[in-house]
Enzyme design. Structure first.
Site, PDB file in Angstrom:
ATOM      1  N   HIS A 318       1.858   1.926   2.245  1.00  0.00           N
ATOM      2  CA  HIS A 318       2.964   2.873   2.060  1.00  0.00           C
ATOM      3  C   HIS A 318       2.468   4.274   2.388  1.00  0.00           C
ATOM      4  CE1 HIS A 318       6.357   4.951   0.208  1.00  0.00           C
ATOM      5  NE2 HIS A 318       6.979   3.809   0.253  1.00  0.00           N
ATOM      6  N   ASP A 375       8.922  -4.077  -0.634  1.00  0.00           N
ATOM      7  CA  ASP A 375       9.431  -5.169   0.211  1.00  0.00           C
ATOM      8  C   ASP A 375       8.660  -6.462   0.054  1.00  0.00           C
ATOM      9  OD1 ASP A 375       9.918  -2.504   2.336  1.00  0.00           O
ATOM     10  OD2 ASP A 375      11.563  -3.785   1.668  1.00  0.00           O
TER      11      ASP A 375
HETATM   12  C1  SDX Z   1       9.585   1.145   2.915  1.00  0.00           C
HETATM   13  O1  SDX Z   1       8.831   5.998   2.912  1.00  0.00           O
HETATM   14  C2  SDX Z   1       9.387   5.292   2.002  1.00  0.00           C
HETATM   15  O2  SDX Z   1       9.567   5.711   0.890  1.00  0.00           O
HETATM   16  C3  SDX Z   1       9.823   3.894   2.453  1.00  0.00           C
HETATM   17  C4  SDX Z   1      10.335   2.969   1.378  1.00  0.00           C
HETATM   18  C5  SDX Z   1      11.640   3.458   0.792  1.00  0.00           C
HETATM   19  O3  SDX Z   1      11.956   3.056  -0.334  1.00  0.00           O
HETATM   20  O4  SDX Z   1      12.399   4.170   1.526  1.00  0.00           O
HETATM   21  O5  SDX Z   1       9.368   2.846   0.349  1.00  0.00           O
HETATM   22  C6  SDX Z   1      10.620   1.576   1.944  1.00  0.00           C
HETATM   23  O6  SDX Z   1       9.724   1.386   4.085  1.00  0.00           O
HETATM   24  C7  SDX Z   1       8.318   0.483   2.416  1.00  0.00           C
HETATM   25  C8  SDX Z   1       7.305   0.192   3.563  1.00  0.00           C
HETATM   26  C9  SDX Z   1       7.751  -1.100   4.254  1.00  0.00           C
HETATM   27  N1  SDX Z   1       6.904  -1.338   5.491  1.00  0.00           N
HETATM   28  C10 SDX Z   1       6.000  -2.302   5.534  1.00  0.00           C
HETATM   29  O7  SDX Z   1       5.672  -3.011   4.589  1.00  0.00           O
HETATM   30  C11 SDX Z   1       5.383  -2.490   6.922  1.00  0.00           C
HETATM   31  C12 SDX Z   1       3.872  -2.635   6.789  1.00  0.00           C
HETATM   32  N2  SDX Z   1       3.289  -1.360   6.367  1.00  0.00           N
HETATM   33  C13 SDX Z   1       2.815  -0.480   7.408  1.00  0.00           C
HETATM   34  O8  SDX Z   1       3.518  -0.501   8.608  1.00  0.00           O
HETATM   35  C14 SDX Z   1       2.471   0.914   6.869  1.00  0.00           C
HETATM   36  O9  SDX Z   1       1.741   0.735   5.715  1.00  0.00           O
HETATM   37  C15 SDX Z   1       3.586   1.916   6.585  1.00  0.00           C
HETATM   38  C16 SDX Z   1       4.474   2.089   7.768  1.00  0.00           C
HETATM   39  C17 SDX Z   1       4.406   1.456   5.427  1.00  0.00           C
HETATM   40  C18 SDX Z   1       2.927   3.233   6.253  1.00  0.00           C
HETATM   41  O10 SDX Z   1       2.271   3.631   7.370  1.00  0.00           O
HETATM   42  P1  SDX Z   1       1.509   5.061   7.442  1.00  0.00           P
HETATM   43  O11 SDX Z   1       1.681   5.843   6.213  1.00  0.00           O
HETATM   44  O12 SDX Z   1       1.871   5.702   8.720  1.00  0.00           O
HETATM   45  O13 SDX Z   1       0.020   4.649   7.389  1.00  0.00           O
HETATM   46  P2  SDX Z   1      -0.814   4.280   8.644  1.00  0.00           P
HETATM   47  O14 SDX Z   1       0.006   3.403   9.540  1.00  0.00           O
HETATM   48  O15 SDX Z   1      -1.395   5.523   9.196  1.00  0.00           O
HETATM   49  O16 SDX Z   1      -1.946   3.361   7.981  1.00  0.00           O
HETATM   50  C19 SDX Z   1      -3.096   3.924   7.441  1.00  0.00           C
HETATM   51  C20 SDX Z   1      -4.180   2.896   7.774  1.00  0.00           C
HETATM   52  C21 SDX Z   1      -4.203   2.515   9.258  1.00  0.00           C
HETATM   53  O17 SDX Z   1      -5.526   2.186   9.566  1.00  0.00           O
HETATM   54  P3  SDX Z   1      -6.451   3.316  10.306  1.00  0.00           P
HETATM   55  O18 SDX Z   1      -5.715   3.733  11.575  1.00  0.00           O
HETATM   56  O19 SDX Z   1      -6.578   4.448   9.312  1.00  0.00           O
HETATM   57  O20 SDX Z   1      -7.756   2.606  10.592  1.00  0.00           O
HETATM   58  O21 SDX Z   1      -3.909   1.671   7.067  1.00  0.00           O
HETATM   59  C22 SDX Z   1      -3.658   0.629   8.006  1.00  0.00           C
HETATM   60  C23 SDX Z   1      -3.364   1.268   9.333  1.00  0.00           C
HETATM   61  O22 SDX Z   1      -3.753   0.418  10.409  1.00  0.00           O
HETATM   62  N3  SDX Z   1      -2.505  -0.111   7.506  1.00  0.00           N
HETATM   63  C24 SDX Z   1      -2.390  -1.429   7.487  1.00  0.00           C
HETATM   64  C25 SDX Z   1      -1.151  -1.690   6.894  1.00  0.00           C
HETATM   65  N4  SDX Z   1      -0.544  -0.543   6.589  1.00  0.00           N
HETATM   66  C26 SDX Z   1      -1.387   0.434   6.989  1.00  0.00           C
HETATM   67  N5  SDX Z   1      -3.221  -2.418   7.907  1.00  0.00           N
HETATM   68  C27 SDX Z   1      -2.787  -3.678   7.717  1.00  0.00           C
HETATM   69  N6  SDX Z   1      -1.597  -4.021   7.156  1.00  0.00           N
HETATM   70  C28 SDX Z   1      -0.763  -3.048   6.723  1.00  0.00           C
HETATM   71  N7  SDX Z   1       0.385  -3.382   6.172  1.00  0.00           N
END
Ligand code: SDX
Length: 441
Positions: A318, A375
């Site tokens: 998140h 989720d």
């Molecule tokens: C919702 O914003 C809100 O409030 C949203 C929400 C709401 O109520 O409105 O809470 C609802 O959207 C919840 C999130 C649902 N999405 C998912 O579950 C999809 C999977 N999660 C990821 O796509 C990700 O965690 C996000 C999109 C939720 C957050 O992404 P960020 O903040 O942009 O973080 P990032 O992508 O920069 O990740 C940081 C690191 C990265 O690695 P590095 O580049 O630093 O090496 O963590 C890794 C990412 O690759 N990472 C993951 C991961 N999520 C982040 N690696 C593996 N699996 C994951 N799920």
């Protein structure tokens, strides 16, 4: 709509002094303090005084507005709606109470709640002509595509509530949107089944009415299970608002130009649909079904950690929560309650819990502070309730509508409000002359 007096953000004595190494000049930027959470550096004068923009793709360190609606502490896993902890609201409140709280700032008295709920109930019907819009979609359309289209079409039906400078118009549009979203959502579901639409009923509460419109048919009576209605109520509350997330920011940006409120909510629905946002609940179930068995979990955890693999653990991570998402904790508890009361033995729940256990012991997830989010478990409950995965994000949109309209109203009432218009770091070609087509290589 009560127009809350704008609580000017507390300007503290603290300021940031920037020194421009290009000319040695310094710029003093004030720091503003809210009631909770990080303070903010007010950079509104930065461009005028330095000729520089700030640069923050994805707005990871940027506050877009001042808000009094929802507070999140991502490190402590805290979520407050108008100061009330989400756990207490999910346990004790009715969804209509939470809608009133988000819209007006306080929990309603019994009289206020009854009046508000009656007003919502008497707006649940759609203009009969709106039913024709569904026929324009292919039968196999994703229900979120239908939601984008039909909610956007509401902007063509309600000319009596589009003067956004009129608080009464804004209140009518807000109530209409909260009231009509379940009706449109249920119609999108019925359309996908080829079943007749079921009209809303004024003798049913919001959650029951939604379930009835989804699952009733003209052929027999359908009585909503109290277990399912209670689960639906809790799911709606957990998803109602969440500060400046992508879809809410979309609604605010669209609304900042003075656009029609129904069209702004349609824009929010489009943003919510993405698998990185509200589409994740549907993606979690697909992921769990693809993993299929406990012995395949390590393979998928490995893939999630592999930079060269686009696979991510859906329902994990998140932007704000670097601890447990408090909604996920309530959702997991609800999962056990609903499956237990329904007598459903859902192997995907065991799989999800084992996946969570393994991930949370893995250094990659621990170091990056990736925890289950709202989720991760919601899809398992919804499937047990008989709701198909294609409808999961639609349900999220139904729940989030009150948050969207509350934030939209707050944006319009904000005396500092102006059209949102971000700038950029331009890295394209500098000015160059036109070359005739015959002279190009
Ligand atoms: C919702 O914003 C809100 O409030 C949203 C929400 C709401 O109520 O409105 O809470 C609802 O959207 C919840 C999130 C649902 N999405 C998912 O579950 C999809 C999977 N999660 C990821 O796509 C990700 O965690 C996000 C999109 C939720 C957050 O992404 P960020 O903040 O942009 O973080 P990032 O992508 O920069 O990740 C940081 C690191 C990265 O690695 P590095 O580049 O630093 O090496 O963590 C890794 C990412 O690759 N990472 C993951 C991961 N999520 C982040 N690696 C593996 N699996 C994951 N799920």
């Amino acid at each position: 709509m009560n127009t809350p007096q704008k609580a000017a953000a507390g300007a503290s004595e603290v300021s940031f002094t920037l020194t421009d190494s290009r000319n040695g000049e310094t710029i003093e930027l004030p720091v503003l303090a809210g009631t909770e959470g990080p303070q903010v550096i007010d950079v509104r004068r930065l461009y005028a005084e330095s000729g520089c923009f700030t640069y923050d793709p994805g707005y990871t360190s940027t506050g877009s507005c001042e808000s009094r609606i929802t507070f999140i502490d991502g490190d402590k896993g805290i979520l407050l709606y108008r100061g009330h902890p989400i756990e207490e609201l999910a346990e004790h409140a009715e969804y209509m109470e939470v809608c009133y709280l988000l819209l007006y700032g306080e929990l309603p008295t019994q009289d206020q709640k009854d009046k508000f709920e009656k007003n919502i109930t008497y707006h649940t019907m759609l203009h009969e002509q709106l039913a024709y819009f569904f026929r324009g979609f292919r039968r196999d359309s994703h229900p979120m595509a239908v939601m984008c289209g039909v909610v956007g079409a509401l902007s063509a039906f309600y000319h009596d509530s589009t003067d956004i400078s009129d608080p009464k118009h804004r209140m009518v549009a807000s109530h209409r949107l909260i009231a009509k979203m379940p009706t449109i959502a249920a119609m999108a579901y019925k359309f996908s089944l080829g079943q007749p639409f079921v009209y809303p009923r004024n003798d049913l509460r919001y959650s029951e009415n939604f379930m009835h419109m989804m699952f009733a048919t003209p052929c027999e009576d359908y009585v909503v299970s109290p277990v399912l209605a209670r689960a639906m109520r809790r799911i709606l509350i957990l998803h109602a608002d969440h500060e400046q997330n992508a879809s809410t920011s979309t609604v605010r940006l669209a609304g900042s130009s003075g656009a029609n409120p129904f069209a702004c909510i349609a824009a929010g629905i489009a943003s919510l649909w993405g698998p990185a946002h509200g589409g994740a609940n549907e993606a979690v179930l697909k992921m769990l079904e693809e993993i299929g068995s406990m012995d395949r979990i390590p393979e998928y955890v490995k893939r999630a950690k592999d930079k060269d693999d686009s696979f991510r653990l859906m329902g994990f991570g998140h932007r704000v929560y670097k601890n447990f998402d408090p909604r996920a904790t309530v959702m997991q508890k609800t999962c056990h309650e609903v499956l237990g009361e329904l007598g459903v033995n859902e192997p995907l729940l065991e799989l999800a819990m084992e996946l969570e256990r393994i991930a949370l012991e893995d250094d990659y997830f621990v170091e990056k502070k990736l925890y289950p989010n709202v989720d991760f478990y919601s899809g398992i409950i919804l499937r047990a309730m008989g709701i198909p995965s294609s409808m999961f994000t639609v349900l999220f949109a139904v729940a989030r509508t009150v948050g969207w309209v509350a934030q939209w109203n707050e944006m319009i009432e904000d005396p500092l409000q102006k059209i949102g218009r971000p700038r950029q770091l331009y890295t394209g070609p500098s000015q160059r002359p036109y070359v005739r087509i015959g002279d190009r290589e």
